[in-house]
Every structure is written in structure tokens, then in C-alpha cells.
Write an enzyme that holds these catalytic residues in place. Structure first.
Site, PDB file in Angstrom:
ATOM      1  N   LYS A 138       4.440   1.426   0.758  1.00  0.00           N
ATOM      2  CA  LYS A 138       3.540   1.158  -0.366  1.00  0.00           C
ATOM      3  C   LYS A 138       3.772   2.147  -1.513  1.00  0.00           C
ATOM      4  CE  LYS A 138       0.113   1.706   2.534  1.00  0.00           C
ATOM      5  NZ  LYS A 138       0.828   1.780   3.808  1.00  0.00           N
TER       6      LYS A 138
ATOM      7  N   GLY B 129      16.506   0.958   0.144  1.00  0.00           N
ATOM      8  CA  GLY B 129      16.649   2.408   0.265  1.00  0.00           C
ATOM      9  C   GLY B 129      15.386   3.051  -0.247  1.00  0.00           C
TER      10      GLY B 129
ATOM     11  N   ASN C 172      -5.383  10.618   5.691  1.00  0.00           N
ATOM     12  CA  ASN C 172      -4.626  10.032   6.812  1.00  0.00           C
ATOM     13  C   ASN C 172      -3.393   9.311   6.271  1.00  0.00           C
ATOM     14  OD1 ASN C 172      -6.345   8.166   5.592  1.00  0.00           O
ATOM     15  ND2 ASN C 172      -6.883   7.089   7.467  1.00  0.00           N
ATOM     16  N   ALA C 173      -3.435   8.918   5.002  1.00  0.00           N
ATOM     17  CA  ALA C 173      -2.303   8.246   4.365  1.00  0.00           C
ATOM     18  C   ALA C 173      -1.208   9.253   4.020  1.00  0.00           C
ATOM     19  CB  ALA C 173      -2.783   7.556   3.090  1.00  0.00           C
ATOM     20  N   GLY C 174       0.017   8.769   4.040  1.00  0.00           N
ATOM     21  CA  GLY C 174       1.147   9.555   3.548  1.00  0.00           C
ATOM     22  C   GLY C 174       2.049   8.584   2.816  1.00  0.00           C
ATOM     23  N   HIS C 175       2.051   8.640   1.496  1.00  0.00           N
ATOM     24  CA  HIS C 175       2.817   7.686   0.690  1.00  0.00           C
ATOM     25  C   HIS C 175       4.009   8.409   0.062  1.00  0.00           C
ATOM     26  CE1 HIS C 175      -0.886   4.830   0.242  1.00  0.00           C
ATOM     27  NE2 HIS C 175      -0.552   5.070   1.486  1.00  0.00           N
TER      28      HIS C 175
ATOM     29  N   LYS D   9      12.910  -1.751   3.543  1.00  0.00           N
ATOM     30  CA  LYS D   9      13.814  -1.194   4.551  1.00  0.00           C
ATOM     31  C   LYS D   9      14.794  -2.205   5.125  1.00  0.00           C
ATOM     32  CE  LYS D   9      12.349   2.774   6.358  1.00  0.00           C
ATOM     33  NZ  LYS D   9      11.627   3.896   6.975  1.00  0.00           N
TER      34      LYS D   9
ATOM     35  N   ARG E 245       7.307   7.209  15.047  1.00  0.00           N
ATOM     36  CA  ARG E 245       6.662   5.894  14.938  1.00  0.00           C
ATOM     37  C   ARG E 245       7.258   4.972  15.994  1.00  0.00           C
ATOM     38  NH1 ARG E 245       7.820   5.860   8.574  1.00  0.00           N
ATOM     39  NH2 ARG E 245       6.083   7.133   7.853  1.00  0.00           N
TER      40      ARG E 245
ATOM     41  N   ASP F 150       2.503   2.530   6.601  1.00  0.00           N
ATOM     42  CA  ASP F 150       3.847   3.071   6.370  1.00  0.00           C
ATOM     43  C   ASP F 150       4.872   2.006   6.003  1.00  0.00           C
ATOM     44  OD1 ASP F 150       2.735   5.518   7.046  1.00  0.00           O
ATOM     45  OD2 ASP F 150       3.342   5.366   9.147  1.00  0.00           O
TER      46      ASP F 150
ATOM     47  N   ASP G 175      17.777  -2.272   4.491  1.00  0.00           N
ATOM     48  CA  ASP G 175      19.002  -1.508   4.777  1.00  0.00           C
ATOM     49  C   ASP G 175      19.050  -1.022   6.222  1.00  0.00           C
ATOM     50  OD1 ASP G 175      16.765   0.001   3.581  1.00  0.00           O
ATOM     51  OD2 ASP G 175      17.967   1.780   4.045  1.00  0.00           O
TER      52      ASP G 175
ATOM     53  N   GLN H  70      -3.032   2.702   4.599  1.00  0.00           N
ATOM     54  CA  GLN H  70      -2.916   2.131   5.940  1.00  0.00           C
ATOM     55  C   GLN H  70      -2.360   0.701   5.843  1.00  0.00           C
ATOM     56  OE1 GLN H  70      -6.264   3.961   5.346  1.00  0.00           O
ATOM     57  NE2 GLN H  70      -4.769   5.548   5.715  1.00  0.00           N
TER      58      GLN H  70
ATOM     59  N   ARG I 259       4.717  12.507  13.562  1.00  0.00           N
ATOM     60  CA  ARG I 259       4.848  11.882  14.883  1.00  0.00           C
ATOM     61  C   ARG I 259       5.891  10.762  14.851  1.00  0.00           C
ATOM     62  NH1 ARG I 259      -1.146   9.940  16.099  1.00  0.00           N
ATOM     63  NH2 ARG I 259      -0.997   9.493  13.890  1.00  0.00           N
TER      64      ARG I 259
HETATM   65  P1  GDP Z   1       3.605   4.130   2.870  1.00  0.00           P
HETATM   66  O1  GDP Z   1       2.612   4.894   3.674  1.00  0.00           O
HETATM   67  O2  GDP Z   1       3.407   2.659   2.974  1.00  0.00           O
HETATM   68  O3  GDP Z   1       3.699   4.571   1.447  1.00  0.00           O
HETATM   69  O4  GDP Z   1       5.022   4.420   3.550  1.00  0.00           O
HETATM   70  P2  GDP Z   1       5.557   5.868   4.048  1.00  0.00           P
HETATM   71  O5  GDP Z   1       5.939   6.678   2.885  1.00  0.00           O
HETATM   72  O6  GDP Z   1       4.642   6.449   5.045  1.00  0.00           O
HETATM   73  O7  GDP Z   1       6.816   5.410   4.897  1.00  0.00           O
HETATM   74  C1  GDP Z   1       7.858   4.681   4.348  1.00  0.00           C
HETATM   75  C2  GDP Z   1       9.139   5.503   4.541  1.00  0.00           C
HETATM   76  O8  GDP Z   1      10.252   4.679   4.284  1.00  0.00           O
HETATM   77  C3  GDP Z   1       9.268   6.656   3.561  1.00  0.00           C
HETATM   78  O9  GDP Z   1      10.009   7.686   4.166  1.00  0.00           O
HETATM   79  C4  GDP Z   1      10.057   6.041   2.405  1.00  0.00           C
HETATM   80  O10 GDP Z   1      10.775   7.004   1.653  1.00  0.00           O
HETATM   81  C5  GDP Z   1      10.991   5.137   3.146  1.00  0.00           C
HETATM   82  N1  GDP Z   1      11.395   3.921   2.469  1.00  0.00           N
HETATM   83  C6  GDP Z   1      10.680   3.108   1.661  1.00  0.00           C
HETATM   84  N2  GDP Z   1      11.419   2.020   1.343  1.00  0.00           N
HETATM   85  C7  GDP Z   1      12.599   2.152   1.965  1.00  0.00           C
HETATM   86  C8  GDP Z   1      13.766   1.333   2.059  1.00  0.00           C
HETATM   87  O11 GDP Z   1      13.848   0.238   1.517  1.00  0.00           O
HETATM   88  N3  GDP Z   1      14.792   1.810   2.822  1.00  0.00           N
HETATM   89  C9  GDP Z   1      14.738   3.007   3.461  1.00  0.00           C
HETATM   90  N4  GDP Z   1      15.796   3.385   4.176  1.00  0.00           N
HETATM   91  N5  GDP Z   1      13.647   3.797   3.401  1.00  0.00           N
HETATM   92  C10 GDP Z   1      12.607   3.361   2.679  1.00  0.00           C
HETATM   93  P1  IMO Z   2      -0.407   5.012   5.237  1.00  0.00           P
HETATM   94  O1  IMO Z   2      -1.327   4.841   4.048  1.00  0.00           O
HETATM   95  C1  IMO Z   2       0.184   4.635   9.516  1.00  0.00           C
HETATM   96  C2  IMO Z   2      -3.285   5.293  12.077  1.00  0.00           C
HETATM   97  C3  IMO Z   2      -3.277   6.507  12.979  1.00  0.00           C
HETATM   98  C4  IMO Z   2      -4.118   5.992  14.127  1.00  0.00           C
HETATM   99  C5  IMO Z   2      -5.172   5.151  13.423  1.00  0.00           C
HETATM  100  C6  IMO Z   2      -6.478   5.875  13.136  1.00  0.00           C
HETATM  101  O2  IMO Z   2       0.548   6.132   5.087  1.00  0.00           O
HETATM  102  O3  IMO Z   2       0.253   3.711   5.563  1.00  0.00           O
HETATM  103  P2  IMO Z   2      -7.251   7.786  11.462  1.00  0.00           P
HETATM  104  O4  IMO Z   2      -6.634   9.098  11.123  1.00  0.00           O
HETATM  105  O5  IMO Z   2      -7.390   6.853  10.312  1.00  0.00           O
HETATM  106  O6  IMO Z   2      -8.507   7.931  12.237  1.00  0.00           O
HETATM  107  O7  IMO Z   2      -6.209   7.106  12.480  1.00  0.00           O
HETATM  108  O8  IMO Z   2      -4.588   4.739  12.195  1.00  0.00           O
HETATM  109  N1  IMO Z   2      -3.073   5.577  10.646  1.00  0.00           N
HETATM  110  C7  IMO Z   2      -1.931   5.297   9.996  1.00  0.00           C
HETATM  111  N2  IMO Z   2      -0.767   4.817  10.451  1.00  0.00           N
HETATM  112  N3  IMO Z   2       0.022   4.869   8.209  1.00  0.00           N
HETATM  113  C8  IMO Z   2      -1.146   5.333   7.737  1.00  0.00           C
HETATM  114  O9  IMO Z   2      -1.399   5.453   6.415  1.00  0.00           O
HETATM  115  C9  IMO Z   2      -2.184   5.610   8.646  1.00  0.00           C
HETATM  116  N4  IMO Z   2      -3.444   6.098   8.534  1.00  0.00           N
HETATM  117  C10 IMO Z   2      -3.976   6.057   9.754  1.00  0.00           C
HETATM  118  O10 IMO Z   2      -1.985   6.834  13.379  1.00  0.00           O
HETATM  119  O11 IMO Z   2      -3.366   5.146  14.938  1.00  0.00           O
HETATM  120 MG    MG Z   3       2.570   6.365   5.175  1.00  0.00          MG
END
Ligand code: GDP
Ligand code: IMO
Ligand code: MG
Length: 423
Positions: free
Chosen positions: A17, A413, A39-42, A330, A304, A14, A332, A223, A302
Site C-alpha cells: 500500500k 519492484g 502496527n502498520a509498516g508502509h 510483487k 511472513r 503488507d 517480479d 492492514q 518477523r
Molecule cells: P504495506 O504495509 O502494504 O505498505 O506493505 P509493506 O511495506 O509492509 O510490504 C511490502 C514490501 O514489498 C515492502 O518491502 C516493499 O518495499 C516491497 N514491494 C512493494 N512492491 C513491490 C514489488 O512490486 N516488488 C518487490 N520486489 N517488492 C515490492
Molecule cells: P500494514 O498496514 C500485516 C497483524 C499482526 C497480527 C494481527 C493483530 O503494514 O499492512 P495488532 O498489532 O493489530 O494487534 O495485530 O494483525 N497485523 C499486520 N499484518 N500488516 C500490517 O499492517 C499489520 N498490522 C497488524 O501481525 O496478526
Molecule cells: Mg506493512
């Protein structure tokens, strides 16, 4: 020879990326996921739209880039279909811009059930899995039982499916886990039919041909390095190699064809799920970070866990990935804090160390902090490096000096445009 770049997370996932892949996509011909699964959320944000991708690479919104789901990825056809439907509804021609490796493994409904059963059995020692079936699917892959995307085209796919499900039923019975598979199977088989409409490729040939043709490739990690199956805080990790080497395994890229390794990190740290987190702030400061930073999981919602930047952990991740360039996200969010703490060392067995030891449990390491002055300025509308406050420039220089890798982007941002290029 042109080489493939790799972009990956240096913390516990998170890091942001998805946002950066989207920002960088115009420079690339191909964006390729190499490991992990839903499991990823981008998250990507542009033109007031926020979108979360789980399996599909974050280059999908750009007009020209081709997106590849590599052999190292695990695919849940049901989630995949939902992602495709959502993108199609937004006008994205997914079928034209997405190809999938025949070697990618499939997540079956019973994999998800086993994930849930195994977590329930662990009780308070649970991993905190996203419950997407990731661990059980990779277990079947390494156990040589798995089903792959290429199998769905075979006439005996249903037989292979049934044979694997029989094995899974025994595991579920062992766990005394109650379930209703009949409720889950129709959606699975419907999604398999949708999957068949996409283009399946031999991604290893495809990627190597692309490299030969001089096409620019960006491999998108999921991850983070501290969740890596080998180098993360085991057993509180995911089940794949999230580090740079994973791009070689997960796409068929030879190590000597890897170019830049782009390491993404937050200006602080977060972790979702269980496991040690040395700089965690289990107090009102951490709560403030969570609220200001909207630190809630993009996949599971959930909260963080939040804490200060951890330099020993960052150095470790930089070393095992061979990071050539850093991007800090982040910044900011830290505007709301008068003073900032940075963990420069750990106390470990009475000694000051600046590396990650075998165990980072609280009983083994105590973080040692240095305090820096915050910037207390709204960064979110800034457009160039020259407008950044001195305290932020000091923070950047301080990190660069400690980790010895340049920071090329500072993100201020969530939107595509809220990106400061440092050179
Ligand atoms: P990823 O899994 O690495 O792609 O990251 P996630 O999308 O799970 O989590 C990053 C969160 O931070 C998302 O809600 C993005 O929209 C947000 N985000 C990314 N870069 C920035 C930033 O520079 N500032 C703020 N405030 N939010 C950001
Ligand atoms: P992105 O790509 C943050 C964490 C889970 C748990 C552990 C194992 O969005 O950065 P799993 O479902 O893989 O068996 O879970 O890894 N986890 C992540 N935490 N960002 C993720 O992906 C994750 N993918 C898995 O919360 O602790
Ligand atoms: Mg994510």
C-alpha cells in the site's frame, strides 16, 4: 461532485500500500490515514532510499500533498515522535505537511504492556499481535475510557492519564504481569510535548470542507481486509475496520462521497502473525517465496508466512470493499517459479465453493488449485505494458476474469519507478 478515493489492502496486510500511495500522491491534494496505528509498516523506495512509515501517511515525501491522521487512527506519541524525527533528518518539513485529528486516540505505555500481558496469557493461542498496544487502545475507545489527541491540550490531561493508568494497573495485576512503568513514562510525556507542536484539526470538518472545495483526497488504509475486526479471520484480526467503510468512520466521509476504491493485492499471499491461511505453503516453495520476496515484517521483522494467490479470499475482499480498480504487487517475485498455482475454489463440507465461509480453518476448507505457466523473465527493468511477457499478461487476464475487476497497475519492484500502468 468530487469524491474521495480509498486505497486499501485486500489480503492480510503488507500488500504494498505504501509504495502505491507514494506513486499516486502527485494526483492528490490530501492523503489521509483512517484506521490502525503503528502496527502498520508502509514501505516506500525512491532514489535509492528505503523508508518505513508507521502512523504518518505515505504522501509525506511529496512536496505539495497535505497528510492527515484521521480520527480512526490510534497514535503512540513515542513512535510518532521517532517517525517525525527520522523524516525531519531527511529534510522533510513534517510540521508543514501533517495535521492530526483531535479525535484520534492515544496509545499509552500501559496499553502496550496490556497487549503483551494479554498475548502472554493466551499462550499458544496468541493473536501474534505486533504488541504496539492497538487492541487495548481500541478497547478503551469503545469502552469510552480512552484519551484523545485533543485531551493533551487540557489542563487536566495528567489527571485523566493517571485515572486511566490506575485502571490499566488492575488489568496488569490480574495478568500477574511484571513491568516498570517509571522507565516508560518520561519518553511518553516528552513525546506528548512534541505532539503539541503539530497542528490539531477537526478532521471531519477539514475533510468535508476539502471535498466541497474540490480538493482530491486519497484515504490510505492500513492492514488488510482479511484482518478486519468484523470480516477478517476473527479472532486473528486487528482491532479496527480496515475495509472501505472504515474510511467513512475514520475520517468523517459520508458513504456517498466515496469515489474509486483501489484494492491492492500481492500476486501471491502473505500473512504475519497467527490465524488460518488456506493457501499457505509450509514447505520449501513457501520458503523460496519468503526469501525471494524478502517477506519479513516492516514493523516487527518477523518472517511472513507465504502462499499462492487465493481467489475466493480476493473476491470476498473486493465485494465487502466495493473495489473498482485493482493493483497487483510483487509480480517480479513470481519470476522465479516455473509454474504457478492459483486457488480458485475451496472444498467445504464436501462442496466446491468460491466464497469465504464463516471459518477458513484447515478443518473447514481445502483449497482447490489451477496451475498456470510462470514467466521466468526478469521484470524489474521493464517500463511498459507492451514489454510484459505473455505468461504474465495471461496471469493478469486470468485474475481479471475470475474477479471481474480491472487491474490498473502491476508492480514489478519496490521502487517508485518499477510500476507498470496497464491503461
Ligand atoms: P504495506 O504495509 O502494504 O505498505 O506493505 P509493506 O511495506 O509492509 O510490504 C511490502 C514490501 O514489498 C515492502 O518491502 C516493499 O518495499 C516491497 N514491494 C512493494 N512492491 C513491490 C514489488 O512490486 N516488488 C518487490 N520486489 N517488492 C515490492
Ligand atoms: P500494514 O498496514 C500485516 C497483524 C499482526 C497480527 C494481527 C493483530 O503494514 O499492512 P495488532 O498489532 O493489530 O494487534 O495485530 O494483525 N497485523 C499486520 N499484518 N500488516 C500490517 O499492517 C499489520 N498490522 C497488524 O501481525 O496478526
Ligand atoms: Mg506493512
Amino acid at each position: 461532485m468530487i469524491k474521495a478515493d480509498v486505497l486499501l489492502g485486500l489480503q492480510w496486510g503488507d500488500e504494498g500500500k505504501g509504495k502505491i500511495v507514494d506513486v499516486l500522491t502527485p494526483k492528490y491534494d490530501i492523503i489521509a490515514r483512517f484506521q490502525g496505528g503503528p502496527n502498520a509498516g508502509h514501505t516506500l523506495e525512491f532514489n535509492g532510499i528505503k523508508h518505513v512509515l508507521h502512523t504518518i501517511p505515505s504522501g509525506i515525501f511529496h512536496p505539495t500533498a497535505l497528510n492527515v491522521v484521521g480520527n480512526g487512527v490510534v497514535i503512540d506519541p513515542v513512535i510518532f515522535k521517532k517517525e517525525i524525527d527520522a523524516l525531519t533528518a531527511m529534510g522533510v518539513d513534517v510540521k508543514k505537511k501533517l495535521v492530526i485529528s483531535k479525535r484520534a486516540h492515544l496509545i499509552l505505555p500501559t496499553h502496550r504492556l496490556i497487549d503483551a500481558a494479554s498475548e502472554a496469557a493466551k499462550g499458544k493461542d496468541k493473536i501474534g499481535s505486533t504488541l504496539k498496544g492497538i487492541g487495548p487502545t481500541y478497547m478503551d475507545k469503545t469502552g469510552r475510557n480512552g484519551l484523545r489527541v485533543g485531551d493533551v491540550e487540557g489542563v487536566n490531561f495528567k489527571d485523566k492519564y493517571k485515572a486511566l493508568v490506575e485502571k490499566h494497573k488492575q488489568i496488569l495485576e490480574f495478568h500477574n504481569y511484571s513491568y516498570n512503568l517509571a522507565d516508560l513514562e518520561p519518553a511518553f510525556f516528552e513525546a506528548i510535548e512534541e505532539l503539541k507542536k503539530l497542528t490539531f484539526i477537526d478532521s471531519e470538518h477539514f475533510i468535508n470542507d476539502a471535498i466541497k472545495k474540490g480538493q482530491k483526497i486519497l484515504a490510505e488504509g492500513a492492514q488488510g481486509s482479511l484482518l478486519d475486526i468484523d470480516f477478517g479471520s476473527y479472532p486473528f484480526v486487528t482491532s479496527s475496520n480496515t475495509i472501505c467503510a472504515g474510511a467513512c468512520n475514520g475520517l468523517g466521509i459520508a458513504p456517498n462521497r466515496i469515489g474509486n476504491v483501489i484494492g491492492i493485492f500481492k500476486a501471491y499471499c502473505t500473512r504475519v502473525g497467527s490465524g488460518p491461511f488456506p493457501t499457505e505453503l509450509d514447505n520449501e516453495v513457501g520458503e523460496k517465496m519468503r526469501q525471494v520476496g524478502r517477506e519479513f515484517g516492516a514493523t516487527t521483522g518477523r518472517p511472513r508466512r507465504c502462499g499462492w494467490l487465493d481467489i475466493p479470499a480476493l473476491k470476498y475482499a473486493i465485494a465487502i470493499n466495493g473495489v473498482t480498480e485493482l493493483m497487483m504487487m510483487k509480480a517480479d517475485i513470481l519470476s522465479d517459479f516455473d509454474t504457478l498455482q492459483v486457488c480458485t475454489h475451496y472444498l467445504h463440507k464436501g462442496e466446491k465453493i468460491d466464497y469465504l465461509p464463516y471459518s477458513i480453518e484447515p478443518s473447514d476448507v481445502t483449497p482447490v488449485y489451477e496451475e498456470l505457466k510462470g514467466w521466468n523473465v526478469d521484470l524489474t527493468k521493464m517500463t511498459s505494458k507492451t514489454s510484459l511477457p505473455q505468461e504474465l499478461t495471461d496471469y493478469i487476464n486470468y485474475i481479471e476474469k475470475l474477479v471481474e475487476v480491472p487491474i490498473s497497475i502491476v508492480s514489478i519492484g519496490p521502487d517508485r519507478t518499477q510500476t507498470i500502468f496497464m491503461s
